[in-house]
Every structure is written in C-alpha cells, then in structure tokens.
Design a protein around this motif. Structure first.
Motif, PDB file in Angstrom:
ATOM      1  N   GLU A  18       0.817  -1.211   0.000  1.00  0.00           N
ATOM      2  CA  GLU A  18       0.000   0.000   0.000  1.00  0.00           C
ATOM      3  C   GLU A  18       0.852   1.264   0.000  1.00  0.00           C
ATOM      4  OE1 GLU A  18      -2.648  -0.695   3.301  1.00  0.00           O
ATOM      5  OE2 GLU A  18      -4.073  -1.780   2.014  1.00  0.00           O
ATOM      6  N   SER A  19       2.037   1.214   0.610  1.00  0.00           N
ATOM      7  CA  SER A  19       2.911   2.393   0.609  1.00  0.00           C
ATOM      8  C   SER A  19       3.412   2.725  -0.796  1.00  0.00           C
ATOM      9  CB  SER A  19       4.102   2.192   1.556  1.00  0.00           C
ATOM     10  OG  SER A  19       5.041   1.284   1.017  1.00  0.00           O
ATOM     11  N   LEU A  20       3.371   1.741  -1.691  1.00  0.00           N
ATOM     12  CA  LEU A  20       3.742   1.966  -3.089  1.00  0.00           C
ATOM     13  C   LEU A  20       2.568   2.486  -3.918  1.00  0.00           C
ATOM     14  CD1 LEU A  20       5.887  -1.250  -3.677  1.00  0.00           C
ATOM     15  CD2 LEU A  20       6.729   1.098  -3.417  1.00  0.00           C
ATOM     16  N   GLY A  21       1.408   2.629  -3.281  1.00  0.00           N
ATOM     17  CA  GLY A  21       0.229   3.173  -3.956  1.00  0.00           C
ATOM     18  C   GLY A  21      -0.729   2.139  -4.507  1.00  0.00           C
ATOM     19  N   GLY A  43      -7.948 -12.934   9.575  1.00  0.00           N
ATOM     20  CA  GLY A  43      -7.623 -11.545   9.894  1.00  0.00           C
ATOM     21  C   GLY A  43      -6.971 -10.800   8.743  1.00  0.00           C
ATOM     22  N   LEU A  44      -7.433 -11.048   7.529  1.00  0.00           N
ATOM     23  CA  LEU A  44      -6.841 -10.394   6.364  1.00  0.00           C
ATOM     24  C   LEU A  44      -7.172  -8.901   6.354  1.00  0.00           C
ATOM     25  CD1 LEU A  44      -7.562 -12.985   3.527  1.00  0.00           C
ATOM     26  CD2 LEU A  44      -5.505 -12.745   4.940  1.00  0.00           C
ATOM     27  N   ASP A  45      -6.201  -8.118   5.934  1.00  0.00           N
ATOM     28  CA  ASP A  45      -6.358  -6.665   5.854  1.00  0.00           C
ATOM     29  C   ASP A  45      -6.695  -6.195   4.443  1.00  0.00           C
ATOM     30  OD1 ASP A  45      -5.771  -6.214   8.592  1.00  0.00           O
ATOM     31  OD2 ASP A  45      -3.638  -6.477   8.158  1.00  0.00           O
ATOM     32  N   PHE A  46      -7.192  -7.106   3.616  1.00  0.00           N
ATOM     33  CA  PHE A  46      -7.633  -6.754   2.275  1.00  0.00           C
ATOM     34  C   PHE A  46      -8.849  -7.600   1.929  1.00  0.00           C
ATOM     35  CE2 PHE A  46      -4.191  -9.834   1.928  1.00  0.00           C
ATOM     36  CZ  PHE A  46      -4.709 -10.810   1.100  1.00  0.00           C
ATOM     37  N   ASP A  47      -9.595  -7.144   0.941  1.00  0.00           N
ATOM     38  CA  ASP A  47     -10.835  -7.816   0.562  1.00  0.00           C
ATOM     39  C   ASP A  47     -10.586  -8.963  -0.408  1.00  0.00           C
ATOM     40  OD1 ASP A  47     -12.502  -6.136   2.068  1.00  0.00           O
ATOM     41  OD2 ASP A  47     -12.565  -4.652   0.458  1.00  0.00           O
ATOM     42  N   LEU A  48     -11.455  -9.950  -0.345  1.00  0.00           N
ATOM     43  CA  LEU A  48     -11.474 -11.048  -1.304  1.00  0.00           C
ATOM     44  C   LEU A  48     -12.701 -10.873  -2.179  1.00  0.00           C
ATOM     45  CD1 LEU A  48     -10.553 -14.048   1.021  1.00  0.00           C
ATOM     46  CD2 LEU A  48      -9.041 -12.662  -0.409  1.00  0.00           C
ATOM     47  N   LEU A  49     -12.494 -10.906  -3.463  1.00  0.00           N
ATOM     48  CA  LEU A  49     -13.562 -10.716  -4.437  1.00  0.00           C
ATOM     49  C   LEU A  49     -13.904 -12.049  -5.104  1.00  0.00           C
ATOM     50  CD1 LEU A  49     -12.210  -7.463  -6.129  1.00  0.00           C
ATOM     51  CD2 LEU A  49     -13.721  -7.669  -4.149  1.00  0.00           C
ATOM     52  N   THR A  50     -15.147 -12.174  -5.513  1.00  0.00           N
ATOM     53  CA  THR A  50     -15.638 -13.407  -6.118  1.00  0.00           C
ATOM     54  C   THR A  50     -15.710 -13.284  -7.636  1.00  0.00           C
ATOM     55  OG1 THR A  50     -16.910 -13.940  -4.150  1.00  0.00           O
ATOM     56  CG2 THR A  50     -17.604 -14.985  -6.186  1.00  0.00           C
ATOM     57  N   ASP A  51     -15.182 -14.290  -8.310  1.00  0.00           N
ATOM     58  CA  ASP A  51     -15.203 -14.374  -9.775  1.00  0.00           C
ATOM     59  C   ASP A  51     -15.881 -15.690 -10.157  1.00  0.00           C
ATOM     60  OD1 ASP A  51     -14.627 -13.885 -12.478  1.00  0.00           O
ATOM     61  OD2 ASP A  51     -12.600 -14.692 -12.331  1.00  0.00           O
ATOM     62  N   VAL A  52     -17.153 -15.847  -9.726  1.00  0.00           N
ATOM     63  CA  VAL A  52     -17.846 -17.121  -9.933  1.00  0.00           C
ATOM     64  C   VAL A  52     -17.995 -17.494 -11.404  1.00  0.00           C
ATOM     65  CG1 VAL A  52     -19.083 -17.271  -7.749  1.00  0.00           C
ATOM     66  CG2 VAL A  52     -20.083 -15.998  -9.623  1.00  0.00           C
ATOM     67  N   ASP A  53     -18.065 -16.505 -12.269  1.00  0.00           N
ATOM     68  CA  ASP A  53     -18.172 -16.783 -13.696  1.00  0.00           C
ATOM     69  C   ASP A  53     -16.803 -16.934 -14.356  1.00  0.00           C
ATOM     70  OD1 ASP A  53     -20.948 -16.652 -13.568  1.00  0.00           O
ATOM     71  OD2 ASP A  53     -20.959 -14.494 -13.935  1.00  0.00           O
ATOM     72  N   ALA A  96       6.733 -12.574  -1.667  1.00  0.00           N
ATOM     73  CA  ALA A  96       6.255 -11.192  -1.556  1.00  0.00           C
ATOM     74  C   ALA A  96       7.361 -10.170  -1.805  1.00  0.00           C
ATOM     75  CB  ALA A  96       5.611 -10.961  -0.205  1.00  0.00           C
ATOM     76  N   LEU A  97       8.592 -10.465  -1.399  1.00  0.00           N
ATOM     77  CA  LEU A  97       9.682  -9.511  -1.647  1.00  0.00           C
ATOM     78  C   LEU A  97       9.943  -9.361  -3.142  1.00  0.00           C
ATOM     79  CD1 LEU A  97      12.130 -10.403   1.260  1.00  0.00           C
ATOM     80  CD2 LEU A  97      10.521  -8.478   1.114  1.00  0.00           C
ATOM     81  N   ASP A  98       9.818 -10.461  -3.888  1.00  0.00           N
ATOM     82  CA  ASP A  98       9.954 -10.397  -5.348  1.00  0.00           C
ATOM     83  C   ASP A  98       8.799  -9.603  -5.950  1.00  0.00           C
ATOM     84  OD1 ASP A  98      12.260 -11.971  -5.243  1.00  0.00           O
ATOM     85  OD2 ASP A  98      11.128 -13.827  -5.491  1.00  0.00           O
ATOM     86  N   VAL A  99       7.602  -9.807  -5.423  1.00  0.00           N
ATOM     87  CA  VAL A  99       6.436  -9.065  -5.903  1.00  0.00           C
ATOM     88  C   VAL A  99       6.619  -7.579  -5.632  1.00  0.00           C
ATOM     89  CG1 VAL A  99       3.952  -8.716  -5.632  1.00  0.00           C
ATOM     90  CG2 VAL A  99       4.892 -11.042  -5.641  1.00  0.00           C
ATOM     91  N   LEU A 100       7.114  -7.233  -4.446  1.00  0.00           N
ATOM     92  CA  LEU A 100       7.357  -5.824  -4.125  1.00  0.00           C
ATOM     93  C   LEU A 100       8.338  -5.193  -5.118  1.00  0.00           C
ATOM     94  CD1 LEU A 100       7.534  -5.904  -0.237  1.00  0.00           C
ATOM     95  CD2 LEU A 100       5.814  -4.731  -1.631  1.00  0.00           C
ATOM     96  N   LYS A 101       9.355  -5.938  -5.497  1.00  0.00           N
ATOM     97  CA  LYS A 101      10.329  -5.431  -6.470  1.00  0.00           C
ATOM     98  C   LYS A 101       9.648  -5.158  -7.818  1.00  0.00           C
ATOM     99  CE  LYS A 101      14.467  -4.654  -8.184  1.00  0.00           C
ATOM    100  NZ  LYS A 101      14.556  -3.288  -8.623  1.00  0.00           N
ATOM    101  N   VAL A 102       8.779  -6.071  -8.245  1.00  0.00           N
ATOM    102  CA  VAL A 102       8.035  -5.886  -9.484  1.00  0.00           C
ATOM    103  C   VAL A 102       7.176  -4.624  -9.391  1.00  0.00           C
ATOM    104  CG1 VAL A 102       6.205  -6.816 -10.968  1.00  0.00           C
ATOM    105  CG2 VAL A 102       8.047  -8.322 -10.144  1.00  0.00           C
ATOM    106  N   LEU A 103       6.502  -4.444  -8.262  1.00  0.00           N
ATOM    107  CA  LEU A 103       5.650  -3.283  -8.079  1.00  0.00           C
ATOM    108  C   LEU A 103       6.459  -1.988  -8.100  1.00  0.00           C
ATOM    109  CD1 LEU A 103       3.203  -4.529  -5.297  1.00  0.00           C
ATOM    110  CD2 LEU A 103       2.903  -4.595  -7.789  1.00  0.00           C
ATOM    111  N   GLU A 104       7.617  -2.002  -7.486  1.00  0.00           N
ATOM    112  CA  GLU A 104       8.483  -0.816  -7.483  1.00  0.00           C
ATOM    113  C   GLU A 104       8.924  -0.463  -8.898  1.00  0.00           C
ATOM    114  OE1 GLU A 104      11.654  -1.928  -4.869  1.00  0.00           O
ATOM    115  OE2 GLU A 104      10.468  -1.528  -3.062  1.00  0.00           O
ATOM    116  N   ASP A 105       9.194  -1.473  -9.711  1.00  0.00           N
ATOM    117  CA  ASP A 105       9.699  -1.252 -11.070  1.00  0.00           C
ATOM    118  C   ASP A 105       8.589  -0.941 -12.078  1.00  0.00           C
ATOM    119  OD1 ASP A 105      12.210  -1.755 -10.105  1.00  0.00           O
ATOM    120  OD2 ASP A 105      12.305  -3.817 -10.847  1.00  0.00           O
ATOM    121  N   LEU A 106       7.350  -1.201 -11.714  1.00  0.00           N
ATOM    122  CA  LEU A 106       6.238  -1.063 -12.667  1.00  0.00           C
ATOM    123  C   LEU A 106       5.938   0.390 -12.948  1.00  0.00           C
ATOM    124  CD1 LEU A 106       4.215  -2.664 -14.367  1.00  0.00           C
ATOM    125  CD2 LEU A 106       2.731  -2.746 -12.399  1.00  0.00           C
TER     126      LEU A 106
END
Length: 106
Positions: A18-21, A43-53, A96-106
């Motif tokens: 979230e700090s990366l926007g 205790g998740l701090d984010f929402d889960l969305l449904t893609d039933v279709d 997650a650290l690899d994902v954070l790197k991707v997000l920083e570079d995006l």
C-alpha cells in the motif's frame, strides 16, 4: 487466484504494498460466504472478491479451460501509469519480496 496460506503470507506485506500506492484484492471463484469466513478467520487486511463466472481469471490467463486448471498468481496495475503485469506464481505470498520489487519497477 490464491490459496489461504499465500493470502496470509501476503497479508504480512500489505503495508509495504500500500505504501507503493497499490490496493490489494484477492480474487477467486469461491463464493462470498467462503471469502468472508477466510477474511474473518485469518484476519486479512484486504478484501477477497468473487469471480464465480471466472471471467476475470480467464481473461488474465489464470484459468485454462482446455486443461481445466486454475493457476495462482497476481496482476498489478500501477495506479499512476496504468502499466500492468500478470504473473503466475504459486507462492506469491512467500515470494512477496519479489512481488514488491516488481511493483516498485512497474
């Protein structure tokens, strides 16, 4: 498409993401009641969305109808540039650290 253990692990990095926007959502074909139970139980701090279709999942390449496979991974959209990346990653929470790197570079 994510599994519960990966959602829990990813939740440990929610502040950094979230700090990366970015805003985090988990998406799966599971029903809303199942998602609610997971969010409350873990205790998740984010929402889960449904893609039933499975429209979202198939459009982004997480679902292969021919092989009848659902892949786990993530899609990120830079909120400032609208650049997008989709990765198949069965261990997205553990990576997650690899994902954070991707997000920083995006």
């Amino acid at each position: 498409m994510l599994c519960i253990s990966q959602l829990v692990e990813l939740n440990n990095y929610i502040e950094e993401v979230e700090s990366l926007g970015y805003t985090v959502y988990g998406i799966s074909p599971s029903d809303p009641m199942s998602h609610s139970a997971v969010m409350d139980g873990e205790g998740l701090d984010f929402d889960l969305l449904t893609d039933v279709d499975v429209q979202f999942g198939s459009q982004l390449g997480f679902i292969d109808f021919d092989d009848e496979v659902i892949y786990r991974g993530y899609t990120a959209v830079n909120p400032e540039t609208n650049q997008m990346v989709t990765e198949i990653d069965y261990l997205v929470g553990e990576n997650a650290l690899d994902v954070l790197k991707v997000l920083e570079d995006l």
